[in-house]
Motif scaffolding. Structure first.
Motif, mmCIF file in Angstrom:
data_model
loop_
_atom_site.group_PDB
_atom_site.id
_atom_site.type_symbol
_atom_site.label_atom_id
_atom_site.label_comp_id
_atom_site.label_asym_id
_atom_site.label_seq_id
_atom_site.Cartn_x
_atom_site.Cartn_y
_atom_site.Cartn_z
ATOM 1 N N MET A 163 -12.708 9.952 -43.502
ATOM 2 C CA MET A 163 -12.338 11.337 -43.362
ATOM 3 C C MET A 163 -13.603 12.170 -43.145
ATOM 4 O O MET A 163 -14.603 11.972 -43.834
ATOM 5 C CB MET A 163 -11.606 11.795 -44.625
ATOM 6 N N HIS A 164 -13.550 13.061 -42.189
ATOM 7 C CA HIS A 164 -14.673 13.962 -41.931
ATOM 8 C C HIS A 164 -14.850 14.915 -43.102
ATOM 9 O O HIS A 164 -13.882 15.365 -43.706
ATOM 10 C CB HIS A 164 -14.425 14.778 -40.651
ATOM 11 N N ALA A 165 -16.098 15.232 -43.420
ATOM 12 C CA ALA A 165 -16.391 16.171 -44.502
ATOM 13 C C ALA A 165 -15.834 17.548 -44.166
ATOM 14 O O ALA A 165 -15.883 17.983 -43.022
ATOM 15 C CB ALA A 165 -17.899 16.260 -44.721
ATOM 16 N N THR A 166 -15.314 18.224 -45.172
ATOM 17 C CA THR A 166 -14.833 19.602 -45.004
ATOM 18 C C THR A 166 -16.016 20.558 -45.137
ATOM 19 O O THR A 166 -17.076 20.183 -45.667
ATOM 20 C CB THR A 166 -13.793 19.948 -46.080
ATOM 21 N N PRO A 167 -15.842 21.801 -44.700
ATOM 22 C CA PRO A 167 -16.923 22.785 -44.895
ATOM 23 C C PRO A 167 -17.317 22.929 -46.373
ATOM 24 O O PRO A 167 -18.506 23.051 -46.691
ATOM 25 C CB PRO A 167 -16.333 24.083 -44.341
ATOM 26 N N GLU A 168 -16.348 22.869 -47.257
ATOM 27 C CA GLU A 168 -16.646 22.986 -48.689
ATOM 28 C C GLU A 168 -17.482 21.803 -49.169
ATOM 29 O O GLU A 168 -18.423 21.960 -49.955
ATOM 30 C CB GLU A 168 -15.347 23.087 -49.503
ATOM 31 N N GLN A 169 -17.136 20.594 -48.699
ATOM 32 C CA GLN A 169 -17.900 19.409 -49.075
ATOM 33 C C GLN A 169 -19.321 19.473 -48.513
ATOM 34 O O GLN A 169 -20.277 19.093 -49.187
ATOM 35 C CB GLN A 169 -17.199 18.143 -48.588
ATOM 36 N N TYR A 229 -28.411 10.308 -39.526
ATOM 37 C CA TYR A 229 -27.024 9.869 -39.686
ATOM 38 C C TYR A 229 -26.386 10.539 -40.905
ATOM 39 O O TYR A 229 -25.260 11.013 -40.839
ATOM 40 C CB TYR A 229 -26.960 8.345 -39.803
ATOM 41 N N GLU A 230 -27.117 10.592 -42.010
ATOM 42 C CA GLU A 230 -26.603 11.243 -43.219
ATOM 43 C C GLU A 230 -26.290 12.712 -42.954
ATOM 44 O O GLU A 230 -25.253 13.224 -43.389
ATOM 45 C CB GLU A 230 -27.625 11.116 -44.363
ATOM 46 N N ILE A 231 -27.144 13.395 -42.233
ATOM 47 C CA ILE A 231 -26.880 14.802 -41.886
ATOM 48 C C ILE A 231 -25.589 14.895 -41.087
ATOM 49 O O ILE A 231 -24.720 15.736 -41.369
ATOM 50 C CB ILE A 231 -28.048 15.420 -41.086
ATOM 51 N N ALA A 270 -19.680 15.856 -38.665
ATOM 52 C CA ALA A 270 -19.706 15.437 -37.263
ATOM 53 C C ALA A 270 -19.283 13.986 -37.102
ATOM 54 O O ALA A 270 -18.811 13.589 -36.038
ATOM 55 C CB ALA A 270 -21.106 15.641 -36.681
ATOM 56 N N ILE A 271 -19.457 13.197 -38.146
ATOM 57 C CA ILE A 271 -19.135 11.768 -38.110
ATOM 58 C C ILE A 271 -18.312 11.426 -39.345
ATOM 59 O O ILE A 271 -18.628 11.862 -40.446
ATOM 60 C CB ILE A 271 -20.415 10.907 -38.115
ATOM 61 N N ASP A 272 -17.289 10.640 -39.139
ATOM 62 C CA ASP A 272 -16.508 10.091 -40.247
ATOM 63 C C ASP A 272 -17.070 8.698 -40.515
ATOM 64 O O ASP A 272 -16.921 7.798 -39.684
ATOM 65 C CB ASP A 272 -15.031 10.013 -39.873
ATOM 66 N N PRO A 273 -17.734 8.492 -41.657
ATOM 67 C CA PRO A 273 -18.376 7.193 -41.883
ATOM 68 C C PRO A 273 -17.397 6.029 -42.000
ATOM 69 O O PRO A 273 -17.781 4.879 -41.839
ATOM 70 C CB PRO A 273 -19.132 7.404 -43.197
ATOM 71 N N PRO A 294 -21.558 4.619 -35.899
ATOM 72 C CA PRO A 294 -22.761 5.447 -35.933
ATOM 73 C C PRO A 294 -23.498 5.416 -34.603
ATOM 74 O O PRO A 294 -23.466 4.419 -33.886
ATOM 75 C CB PRO A 294 -23.612 4.830 -37.041
ATOM 76 N N PRO A 295 -24.173 6.514 -34.282
ATOM 77 C CA PRO A 295 -24.943 6.546 -33.046
ATOM 78 C C PRO A 295 -26.216 5.726 -33.176
ATOM 79 O O PRO A 295 -26.695 5.476 -34.280
ATOM 80 C CB PRO A 295 -25.280 8.033 -32.885
ATOM 81 N N VAL A 296 -26.744 5.338 -32.032
ATOM 82 C CA VAL A 296 -28.051 4.708 -31.983
ATOM 83 C C VAL A 296 -29.048 5.844 -31.776
ATOM 84 O O VAL A 296 -28.904 6.641 -30.849
ATOM 85 C CB VAL A 296 -28.133 3.697 -30.822
#
Length: 98
Positions: free
Chosen positions: A1-7, A65-67, A73-76, A81-83
């Motif tokens: 799940m993508h992070a919410t603005p609150e998260q 990636y963590e950012i 922007a990314i759902d882990p 993940p991008p290169v």
């Protein structure tokens, strides 16, 4: 799940506390940005420029990636993940094709 603005905002506050960063102004100075941009990025109202990701990651002492995960922007769990490549001053991101 993508992070919410609150998260995203909560993670930023926690990370800043862990690093002893007391204000967005201080973080902005570390990252070569301004506090308005940082605030909008972590409230998910604005995506950072690609060239701003690495300084932000360095300022927060995490990976690019963590950012990307923390700003939603990314759902882990679902996204590949991008290169990330760095050649001199140029950073590029390539997402594998699905």
């Amino acid at each position: 799940m993508h992070a919410t603005p609150e998260q995203s905002s909560a993670w930023l506050r926690t990370r800043m506390d862990e690093l002893g960063i007391t204000s967005l102004d201080e973080l902005a100075e570390r990252c070569g940005s301004d506090k308005g941009n940082l605030s909008r990025i972590f409230r998910q109202q604005q995506r950072p420029r690609v060239d701003a990701l690495e300084p932000l990651a360095i300022g927060l002492e995490v990976s690019v990636y963590e950012i990307l995960v923390r700003i939603g922007a990314i759902d882990p769990d679902d996204d590949t993940p991008p290169v990330v490549r760095r050649v001199g001053q140029k950073v590029t991101f390539t997402w594998p094709k699905a």
